[in-house]
Design an enzyme around this catalytic site. Structure first.
Site, PDB file in Angstrom:
ATOM      1  N   LEU A 122      31.983  -7.965  25.664  1.00 45.65           N
ATOM      2  CA  LEU A 122      31.942  -9.357  26.143  1.00 45.65           C
ATOM      3  C   LEU A 122      32.873  -9.515  27.327  1.00 45.65           C
ATOM      4  O   LEU A 122      34.014  -9.072  27.251  1.00 45.65           O
ATOM      5  CB  LEU A 122      32.545 -10.280  25.076  1.00 45.65           C
ATOM      6  CG  LEU A 122      31.807 -10.606  23.797  1.00 45.65           C
ATOM      7  CD1 LEU A 122      32.727 -11.456  22.932  1.00 45.65           C
ATOM      8  CD2 LEU A 122      30.532 -11.381  24.117  1.00 45.65           C
ATOM      9  N   HIS A 123      32.426 -10.142  28.373  1.00 45.13           N
ATOM     10  CA  HIS A 123      33.371 -10.506  29.434  1.00 45.13           C
ATOM     11  C   HIS A 123      32.886 -11.624  30.344  1.00 45.13           C
ATOM     12  O   HIS A 123      33.576 -12.022  31.262  1.00 45.13           O
ATOM     13  CB  HIS A 123      33.717  -9.278  30.297  1.00 45.13           C
ATOM     14  CG  HIS A 123      32.598  -8.802  31.163  1.00 45.13           C
ATOM     15  ND1 HIS A 123      31.604  -7.990  30.715  1.00 45.13           N
ATOM     16  CD2 HIS A 123      32.314  -9.049  32.464  1.00 45.13           C
ATOM     17  CE1 HIS A 123      30.757  -7.737  31.688  1.00 45.13           C
ATOM     18  NE2 HIS A 123      31.148  -8.371  32.774  1.00 45.13           N
ATOM     19  N   ARG A 124      31.665 -12.142  30.117  1.00 41.20           N
ATOM     20  CA  ARG A 124      31.162 -13.198  31.004  1.00 41.20           C
ATOM     21  C   ARG A 124      31.988 -14.464  30.806  1.00 41.20           C
ATOM     22  O   ARG A 124      32.215 -14.894  29.659  1.00 41.20           O
ATOM     23  CB  ARG A 124      29.696 -13.536  30.683  1.00 41.20           C
ATOM     24  CG  ARG A 124      28.734 -12.400  31.000  1.00 41.20           C
ATOM     25  CD  ARG A 124      27.991 -12.612  32.317  1.00 41.20           C
ATOM     26  NE  ARG A 124      28.557 -11.854  33.410  1.00 41.20           N
ATOM     27  CZ  ARG A 124      28.307 -10.564  33.666  1.00 41.20           C
ATOM     28  NH1 ARG A 124      27.535  -9.848  32.911  1.00 41.20           N
ATOM     29  NH2 ARG A 124      28.871  -9.994  34.704  1.00 41.20           N
TER      30      ARG A 124
END
Ligand code: UD1
Ligand code: UDP
Length: 368
Positions: free
Chosen positions: A210-212
């Site tokens: 996850l990184h958005r």
């Protein structure tokens, strides 16, 4: 022919590696024209686990310049990169600047080049999520608008560019350089000891990345995802290599404490070979990454994408990717489908064959 390639962030390194290999081969075979190649790292990503490790794993040479830009706001990162990159361009005066992907380094360096009248090649052009709240979408649209060579990974990219009025003479369907890297690294990937290091068995775990900003910068959204991880990890072990943006937010929002299931394992960002091995042997990948949607499709691993849109529709249409959309509970439906063995099998998109970088180089040699 003097070429200058730009990288800045993790996915960029993976996309440029095969192009540099193709150039090196051209040089060592003493082919014409004589090519001089320079590599610039903007320094957008700088932790060794987000940068150096990819140079080592993919055999990328030391950059000729590191602009050391680091982190900051969009305006800071873009503006500072332009100021520093302009100095390099004025000194080196290349015939062509090659940019990849959709990060701030991509648009900053393209904009700097076009203002100096230097031609631009964009690798991975034409992808569109049609969601302009994504910083990457702005970077893609603007970079494509000022590029001279637009190298496209999937057919949707050609349609998007034509619709935006780009001349078809500038558009080249070459396939996917990220997949070139994957194919050429397979022997080393298979040697990775990551499964035994993490004490896990093939198909007995789910990989999560996850990184958005839309998922991790907002407390409510990140809390929803944490709750989701707690439920899922009761069914299967979850391995979660954490991007620095995400780990900072989990800490800041005090959400690490909410991850209460010991079956969820956090690890630092992994090097390329270990990460792909982990994905290759996994049961499911849960992600909001762009590139990982493509890698799972190539590897035939089921992927559930925690986003409303994808700029890589081929991975949903013919690959193994499922898009969750607005309603996060959809994840459970897709997981059920996969547990029951009813998931789509998927096939590999056209020209994702390991030869994309050679196509790019040949086109540049014949057209520059
Ligand atoms: C960037 C790209 C995104 C891409 C992602 C790949 C933009 C707008 N975003 O997002 O498209 O999918 O890279 O991973 O270009 N940080 C570190 N160490 C590092 C790098 C970053 O700690 O080596 C932390 C910093 O706190 C920084 C934050 O991560 O503020 C975000 O970094 P940034 O490069 O701004 O964006 P990413 O979220 O990494
Ligand atoms: N990746 C990696 N280690 C990790 C997470 C991702 O090597 O811990 C690789 C992944 O295989 C893919 C690339 O990084 O090749 C994707 O980068 P990221 O998800 O950060 O960016 P995006 O593709 O969303 O722009």
């Amino acid at each position: 022919m003097k070429l200058l390639s730009v990288v800045g962030a993790r996915p960029n390194f993976i996309k440029i590696a095969p192009f540099i290999k193709a150039v090196n081969k051209h040089q060592s075979d003493n082919l014409t024209p004589n090519i001089e190649h320079l590599l610039v790292h903007t320094g957008q990503h700088y932790d060794s686990k987000m940068s150096d490790v990819f140079f080592q794993h993919l055999g990328i040479p030391e950059p000729d310049y590191n602009l050391d830009i680091g982190s900051g706001s969009h305006a800071y990162q873009t503006g500072q990169t332009m100021i520093e990159f302009e100095k390099v361009l004025l000194k080196e005066n290349p015939d062509l600047v090659i940019v990849v992907g959709d990060v701030n380094s991509t648009i900053a360096c393209s904009l700097t080049a076009v203002k100096l009248g230097i031609k631009i090649a964009h690798i991975e052009a034409g992808l569109r999520s049609f969601d302009r709240s994504m910083p990457e979408e702005i970077n893609r649209v603007l970079t494509d608008a000022i590029s001279d060579f637009l190298f496209v990974t999937e057919k949707s990219g050609m349609d998007n560019l034509i619709r935006e009025g780009v001349s078809s003479e500038k558009i080249f369907f070459v396939g996917n350089l990220m997949i070139d890297s994957l194919i050429s690294s397979l022997p080393l990937i298979d040697e990775s000891k990551i499964l035994s290091n993490l004490k896990i068995n093939p198909k007995e775990y789910i990989v999560l990345t996850l990184h958005r900003p839309s998922n991790v910068d907002d407390y409510e959204k990140l809390k929803q995802i944490v709750d989701l991880i707690n439920v899922i990890s009761e069914k299967k072990k979850v391995i979660f290599p954490i991007h620095p943006r995400t780990s900072k937010n989990l800490e800041q929002f005090n959400l690490y404490n909410e991850l209460n299931n010991s079956n969820a394992h956090f690890v630092e960002p992994l090097g390329y070979l270990d990460f792909i091995k982990l994905v290759k042997e996994s049961f499911i990948v849960l992600t909001d990454s762009g590139g990982i949607q493509e890698e799972t499709t190539f590897l035939g691993v089921p992927c559930i994408t925690l986003r409303n849109t994808t700029e890589r529709p081929v991975t949903v249409e013919i690959g193994t990717n499922y898009l969750v959309g607005e309603d996060i509970s959809k994840v459970y439906d897709y997981i059920k489908l996969i547990f029951e063995g009813k998931n789509k099998i998927g096939s590999i998109p056209e020209l994702w064959d390991g030869n994309s970088a050679n196509r790019v180089l040949n086109i540049l040699i014949n057209n520059l």
